[in-house]
Motif scaffolding. Structure first.
Motif, PDB file in Angstrom:
ATOM      1  N   ASN A   1      32.367  29.268  45.610  1.00  0.00           N
ATOM      2  CA  ASN A   1      32.382  30.470  44.782  1.00  0.00           C
ATOM      3  C   ASN A   1      31.888  31.698  45.543  1.00  0.00           C
ATOM      4  OD1 ASN A   1      33.436  30.092  41.936  1.00  0.00           O
ATOM      5  ND2 ASN A   1      32.226  28.242  42.270  1.00  0.00           N
TER       6      ASN A   1
ATOM      7  N   LEU B   1      35.032  32.640  47.380  1.00  0.00           N
ATOM      8  CA  LEU B   1      35.991  33.264  46.462  1.00  0.00           C
ATOM      9  C   LEU B   1      35.553  34.674  46.073  1.00  0.00           C
ATOM     10  CD1 LEU B   1      36.893  30.289  44.095  1.00  0.00           C
ATOM     11  CD2 LEU B   1      38.301  31.298  45.904  1.00  0.00           C
ATOM     12  N   PHE B   2      34.252  34.860  45.880  1.00  0.00           N
ATOM     13  CA  PHE B   2      33.744  36.186  45.545  1.00  0.00           C
ATOM     14  C   PHE B   2      34.005  37.159  46.694  1.00  0.00           C
ATOM     15  CE2 PHE B   2      30.345  39.347  45.821  1.00  0.00           C
ATOM     16  CZ  PHE B   2      30.568  40.026  44.631  1.00  0.00           C
TER      17      PHE B   2
ATOM     18  N   SER C   1      37.638  37.990  46.729  1.00  0.00           N
ATOM     19  CA  SER C   1      37.948  38.831  45.579  1.00  0.00           C
ATOM     20  C   SER C   1      37.428  40.254  45.781  1.00  0.00           C
ATOM     21  CB  SER C   1      37.329  38.221  44.320  1.00  0.00           C
ATOM     22  OG  SER C   1      37.461  39.076  43.209  1.00  0.00           O
ATOM     23  N   ARG C   2      36.237  40.356  46.316  1.00  0.00           N
ATOM     24  CA  ARG C   2      35.588  41.668  46.457  1.00  0.00           C
ATOM     25  C   ARG C   2      36.135  42.467  47.622  1.00  0.00           C
ATOM     26  NH1 ARG C   2      33.016  46.018  45.233  1.00  0.00           N
ATOM     27  NH2 ARG C   2      30.894  46.331  45.941  1.00  0.00           N
TER      28      ARG C   2
ATOM     29  N   TRP D   1      38.611  38.847  40.203  1.00  0.00           N
ATOM     30  CA  TRP D   1      39.210  37.650  39.623  1.00  0.00           C
ATOM     31  C   TRP D   1      38.382  36.393  39.879  1.00  0.00           C
ATOM     32  CZ3 TRP D   1      39.948  34.216  43.484  1.00  0.00           C
ATOM     33  CH2 TRP D   1      40.155  34.722  44.773  1.00  0.00           C
ATOM     34  N   SER D   2      37.451  36.448  40.797  1.00  0.00           N
ATOM     35  CA  SER D   2      36.681  35.242  41.146  1.00  0.00           C
ATOM     36  C   SER D   2      35.796  34.765  40.003  1.00  0.00           C
ATOM     37  CB  SER D   2      35.833  35.490  42.389  1.00  0.00           C
ATOM     38  OG  SER D   2      34.858  36.479  42.135  1.00  0.00           O
TER      39      SER D   2
ATOM     40  N   LEU E   1      34.757  30.724  38.689  1.00  0.00           N
ATOM     41  CA  LEU E   1      33.310  30.559  38.570  1.00  0.00           C
ATOM     42  C   LEU E   1      32.937  30.037  37.183  1.00  0.00           C
ATOM     43  CD1 LEU E   1      30.459  31.289  39.915  1.00  0.00           C
ATOM     44  CD2 LEU E   1      30.582  33.284  38.451  1.00  0.00           C
TER      45      LEU E   1
END
Length: 98
Positions: free
Chosen positions: A35, A38-39, A42-43, A51-52, A56
Motif C-alpha cells: 500500500n 500503491l500510494f 497514485s500520488r 485511487w490508492s 487500501l
C-alpha cells in the motif's frame, strides 16, 4: 477451564497459534509495503485522484477480519474457549436431564 491438555496437545496448540499469529504479522507487513508503493504510484505517478485508497480500504478490511479470526476467534482464544465451555455445560445439562 476444566479441560486438561496433554503436553503434546499443548505443544500442537501453541505451534498452531504461533503460526497463525506469524501469518497475520506477515500479512500486515505485505499490506503495509504494497500500500505504500500503491500510494506512491497514485500520488506521484498515474492519475489525478488518489485511487490508492480503494485497495487500501478493501485489503484493510481483509486484514482486520484476518486479525479478528487470529487474535479473537482463533483456536485457544479466550472468547472461543468460553463459548466452547458454555456449550459443553449446556450439553452436559441436557444429557443429564434426559
Amino acid at each position: 477451564m476444566s479441560t486438561h491438555l496433554s503436553p503434546e496437545a499443548i505443544e500442537q496448540l501453541a505451534r498452531r497459534r504461533a503460526g497463525a499469529k506469524l501469518g497475520w504479522y506477515i500479512h500486515a507487513l505485505v499490506f503495509t509495503l504494497v500500500n505504500l508503493g500503491l500510494f506512491a504510484i497514485s500520488r506521484y505517478g498515474f492519475g489525478d485522484r488518489p485511487w490508492s485508497v480503494f485497495p487500501l480500504l478493501g485489503w484493510g478490511l481483509g486484514l482486520a477480519l484476518h486479525g479478528i479470526s487470529v487474535f479473537l476467534l482463533g483456536t485457544g482464544s479466550g472468547i472461543r474457549e468460553r463459548m466452547v465451555q458454555k456449550e459443553r455445560e449446556r450439553l452436559q445439562r441436557e444429557r443429564g436431564g434426559h
